[in-house]
Design a protein around this motif. Structure first.
Motif, PDB file in Angstrom:
ATOM      1  N   THR A 102     -45.937  26.999 -10.386  1.00 35.01           N
ATOM      2  CA  THR A 102     -45.014  26.382  -9.436  1.00 35.01           C
ATOM      3  C   THR A 102     -45.386  26.804  -8.017  1.00 35.01           C
ATOM      4  OG1 THR A 102     -43.457  28.243  -9.546  1.00 35.01           O
ATOM      5  CG2 THR A 102     -43.187  26.469 -11.170  1.00 35.01           C
ATOM      6  N   GLY A 103     -44.624  26.302  -7.049  1.00 36.00           N
ATOM      7  CA  GLY A 103     -44.908  26.650  -5.663  1.00 36.00           C
ATOM      8  C   GLY A 103     -44.745  28.122  -5.364  1.00 36.00           C
ATOM      9  N   ALA A 104     -43.962  28.849  -6.197  1.00 32.76           N
ATOM     10  CA  ALA A 104     -43.775  30.285  -5.988  1.00 32.76           C
ATOM     11  C   ALA A 104     -45.057  31.076  -6.221  1.00 32.76           C
ATOM     12  CB  ALA A 104     -42.669  30.800  -6.906  1.00 32.76           C
ATOM     13  N   GLU A 130     -40.497  28.353 -19.389  1.00 31.24           N
ATOM     14  CA  GLU A 130     -40.166  28.236 -17.974  1.00 31.24           C
ATOM     15  C   GLU A 130     -38.754  28.740 -17.696  1.00 31.24           C
ATOM     16  OE1 GLU A 130     -40.365  24.912 -14.371  1.00 31.24           O
ATOM     17  OE2 GLU A 130     -40.669  24.313 -16.464  1.00 31.24           O
ATOM     18  N   ALA A 131     -37.873  28.624 -18.679  1.00 29.85           N
ATOM     19  CA  ALA A 131     -36.495  29.092 -18.514  1.00 29.85           C
ATOM     20  C   ALA A 131     -36.440  30.605 -18.335  1.00 29.85           C
ATOM     21  CB  ALA A 131     -35.650  28.674 -19.723  1.00 29.85           C
ATOM     22  N   ASP A 132     -37.412  31.331 -18.904  1.00 26.44           N
ATOM     23  CA  ASP A 132     -37.446  32.783 -18.716  1.00 26.44           C
ATOM     24  C   ASP A 132     -37.673  33.132 -17.249  1.00 26.44           C
ATOM     25  OD1 ASP A 132     -37.097  33.419 -21.438  1.00 26.44           O
ATOM     26  OD2 ASP A 132     -39.224  33.044 -21.830  1.00 26.44           O
ATOM     27  N   ALA A 133     -38.556  32.406 -16.603  1.00 26.34           N
ATOM     28  CA  ALA A 133     -38.810  32.644 -15.184  1.00 26.34           C
ATOM     29  C   ALA A 133     -37.568  32.337 -14.354  1.00 26.34           C
ATOM     30  CB  ALA A 133     -39.988  31.795 -14.713  1.00 26.34           C
ATOM     31  N   GLN A 134     -36.890  31.251 -14.689  1.00 22.66           N
ATOM     32  CA  GLN A 134     -35.679  30.884 -13.954  1.00 22.66           C
ATOM     33  C   GLN A 134     -34.583  31.927 -14.157  1.00 22.66           C
ATOM     34  OE1 GLN A 134     -34.932  27.018 -15.608  1.00 22.66           O
ATOM     35  NE2 GLN A 134     -36.553  26.001 -14.418  1.00 22.66           N
ATOM     36  N   GLU A 159     -41.435  19.624  -4.805  1.00 22.32           N
ATOM     37  CA  GLU A 159     -40.593  19.778  -5.990  1.00 22.32           C
ATOM     38  C   GLU A 159     -40.694  18.557  -6.896  1.00 22.32           C
ATOM     39  OE1 GLU A 159     -36.594  20.790  -5.116  1.00 22.32           O
ATOM     40  OE2 GLU A 159     -37.104  22.591  -3.951  1.00 22.32           O
ATOM     41  N   ALA A 160     -40.804  17.391  -6.289  1.00 23.96           N
ATOM     42  CA  ALA A 160     -40.916  16.166  -7.085  1.00 23.96           C
ATOM     43  C   ALA A 160     -42.206  16.175  -7.892  1.00 23.96           C
ATOM     44  CB  ALA A 160     -40.866  14.941  -6.171  1.00 23.96           C
ATOM     45  N   GLU A 161     -43.303  16.631  -7.299  1.00 20.75           N
ATOM     46  CA  GLU A 161     -44.588  16.696  -8.012  1.00 20.75           C
ATOM     47  C   GLU A 161     -44.526  17.711  -9.143  1.00 20.75           C
ATOM     48  OE1 GLU A 161     -47.655  15.485  -4.373  1.00 20.75           O
ATOM     49  OE2 GLU A 161     -47.042  17.579  -4.672  1.00 20.75           O
ATOM     50  N   GLU A 162     -43.811  18.813  -8.925  1.00 21.37           N
ATOM     51  CA  GLU A 162     -43.691  19.823  -9.975  1.00 21.37           C
ATOM     52  C   GLU A 162     -42.868  19.292 -11.144  1.00 21.37           C
ATOM     53  OE1 GLU A 162     -42.294  23.578  -8.581  1.00 21.37           O
ATOM     54  OE2 GLU A 162     -43.653  23.653  -6.882  1.00 21.37           O
ATOM     55  N   ARG A 163     -41.757  18.637 -10.835  1.00 29.46           N
ATOM     56  CA  ARG A 163     -40.906  18.112 -11.905  1.00 29.46           C
ATOM     57  C   ARG A 163     -41.610  17.012 -12.697  1.00 29.46           C
ATOM     58  NH1 ARG A 163     -36.866  18.277  -7.864  1.00 29.46           N
ATOM     59  NH2 ARG A 163     -37.134  16.024  -7.568  1.00 29.46           N
ATOM     60  N   LEU A 223     -47.212  23.247 -13.134  1.00 33.61           N
ATOM     61  CA  LEU A 223     -47.108  23.774 -14.497  1.00 33.61           C
ATOM     62  C   LEU A 223     -46.962  22.660 -15.524  1.00 33.61           C
ATOM     63  CD1 LEU A 223     -46.761  26.149 -16.463  1.00 33.61           C
ATOM     64  CD2 LEU A 223     -44.314  26.127 -15.920  1.00 33.61           C
ATOM     65  N   HIS A 224     -46.107  21.688 -15.240  1.00 35.40           N
ATOM     66  CA  HIS A 224     -45.881  20.610 -16.208  1.00 35.40           C
ATOM     67  C   HIS A 224     -47.145  19.781 -16.440  1.00 35.40           C
ATOM     68  CE1 HIS A 224     -41.268  20.695 -15.314  1.00 35.40           C
ATOM     69  NE2 HIS A 224     -41.702  21.762 -15.955  1.00 35.40           N
ATOM     70  N   THR A 225     -47.986  19.674 -15.422  1.00 31.90           N
ATOM     71  CA  THR A 225     -49.235  18.916 -15.576  1.00 31.90           C
ATOM     72  C   THR A 225     -50.147  19.600 -16.585  1.00 31.90           C
ATOM     73  OG1 THR A 225     -49.078  18.250 -13.251  1.00 31.90           O
ATOM     74  CG2 THR A 225     -51.192  17.932 -14.335  1.00 31.90           C
TER      75      THR A 225
END
Length: 402
Positions: free
Chosen positions: A123-125, A82-86, A142-146, A206-208
């Motif tokens: 993610t939402g994107a 996920e850090a690669d996307a960020q 964002e809370a649901e994603e985290r 994604l985390h789910t």
């Protein structure tokens, strides 16, 4: 002179209606075939472009491995994180949005119904990169994603197969060993250019998916949406340099990831369909030449049948050019009538076939005018030889003809 010659030509055509119909039949079929093939080809090209566009606007798809397609080469390739996307979103200019994506094949269950589909963790994107609208409900917070919440968005195919006429919003959908709440319905997209059903999908945070389905932190695909007007090659080079740095590749090492530009796919497929359209149009145009030969044959027969009539006209003072013009006008009128009927027939056939093939009907004035003009030219070219033969008859020999 022109008016009288035209009236004489039309009179002769009316005197032999059946023969005239059979004469123009080849031209009708030729014109109709050319226009129909080109129109359907243009519709197929537009359909391919629309299907590629439905994947996303200026979309780049980045996956581990050195090959993308039906058979992906991902063996031994380092997965994305996920850090690669960020990093891409923050360090590469010209990028509108980046969506990490991880998929898994699942069996979804609701009540007594079950459906085999594919879950995409993202993610939402994801909605922005894929040009996907939410038909009802909402997207992830964002809370649901985290937190990796058990919520999901479902495509139209999944909604239809599992819920039928029931309201899917708020329902609890079971995916493998856990349940998730349906918080949104994705707008229908239909079939993609590669033949897969884009609406047969379930989208989760994604985390789910990573925690409950894949069991790791890997990301299978990075979806990158570019801003309008940017140089895609420049952005791809910047992405490649950044990913090579993050994946610690030396200068001599090959890329262990692949970047696919959907715009290049669209250009390639559209170019292929255009070539096929031209080929089919050229093949169909051969029937126009066959129709022209038919006109010449019938006009030659007509000259033979009307030899005595031609002799009388020449004997009473008609000029050779008037006889030539009469027969030439007959051939051109026959060809033009065939061309007009062919255009009308092709329009109707194109509308019906486009509907049956599920491609858009695109009326092209250019090909219609070109086909009609070509049919008129066919009449002139193939009608000239019989007309010249009629004009050069010896009046005395023609009067003796029985």
């Amino acid at each position: 002179m022109w008016w009288n010659t035209l009236l004489l030509a039309l009179r002769e055509i009316r005197r032999n209606v059946l023969r005239s119909f059979l004469t123009v039949l080849g031209v009708v079929i030729g014109v109709a075939a050319v226009i129909t093939m080109v129109t359907l080809g243009n519709g197929a090209t537009r359909a391919v472009s629309d299907q590629i566009s439905s994947l996303g606007s200026n979309l780049l798809m980045i996956r581990p491995g050195q090959r993308l397609g039906a058979v992906s080469d991902t063996a031994g390739a380092q997965a994305f994180k996920e850090a690669d996307a960020q990093a891409l979103a923050s360090q590469v200019a010209g990028i509108r949005a980046v969506a990490p994506s991880q998929g898994a094949a699942v069996s979804a269950v609701f009540g007594a119904r079950n459906w085999s589909t594919r879950v995409t963790g993202t993610t939402g994107a994801y909605l922005e990169t894929n040009n996907w609208k939410i038909a009802a409900g909402r997207g992830f917070t964002e809370a649901e994603e985290r937190a990796g919440a058990s919520v999901c968005l479902i495509g139209e195919t999944v909604r239809r197969e599992l819920f039928g006429q029931q309201d899917a919003l708020g329902a609890q959908l079971r995916v493998r060993q856990f349940t998730c709440q349906v918080i949104g319905l994705l707008g229908a997209k239909g079939q993609a250019a590669m033949g897969n059903d884009q609406d047969d999908t379930i989208v989760m945070p994604l985390h789910t998916v990573q925690r409950r389905l894949s069991g790791n932190q890997n990301v299978g695909t990075l979806l990158v949406s570019l801003e309008d007007g940017v140089d895609s090659e420049r952005v791809k080079n910047a992405i490649r340099d950044l990913l090579r740095e993050r994946r610690k590749l030396a200068d001599g090492d090959e890329d262990n990831f692949s970047i696919l530009d959907t715009r290049q796919i669209a250009d390639t497929l559209s170019g292929t369909t255009r070539v096929m359209t031209m080929l089919l149009g050229a093949v169909a145009a051969v029937s126009l030449l066959v129709g022209g030969i038919g006109i010449m044959n019938i006009m030659l027969v007509s000259v033979t049948e009307r030899t005595r009539e031609i002799g009388v006209r020449l004997a009473v003072g008609a000029l050779e050019r008037e006889v030539l013009l009469q027969f030439l006008i007959e051939a051109v009128v026959l060809a033009c009538v065939g061309g007009l009927v062919g255009v009308l027939l092709a329009t109707g056939a194109s509308v019906l076939l486009a509907r049956a093939m599920s491609v858009p009907f695109l009326f092209d004035p250019g090909i219609n005018l070109l086909s009609f003009g070509f049919s008129a030219a066919i009449g002139i070219v193939f009608g000239y030889f019989p007309a010249r033969r009629a004009a050069r008859l010896d009046p005395i020999e023609a009067l003796r003809h029985e």
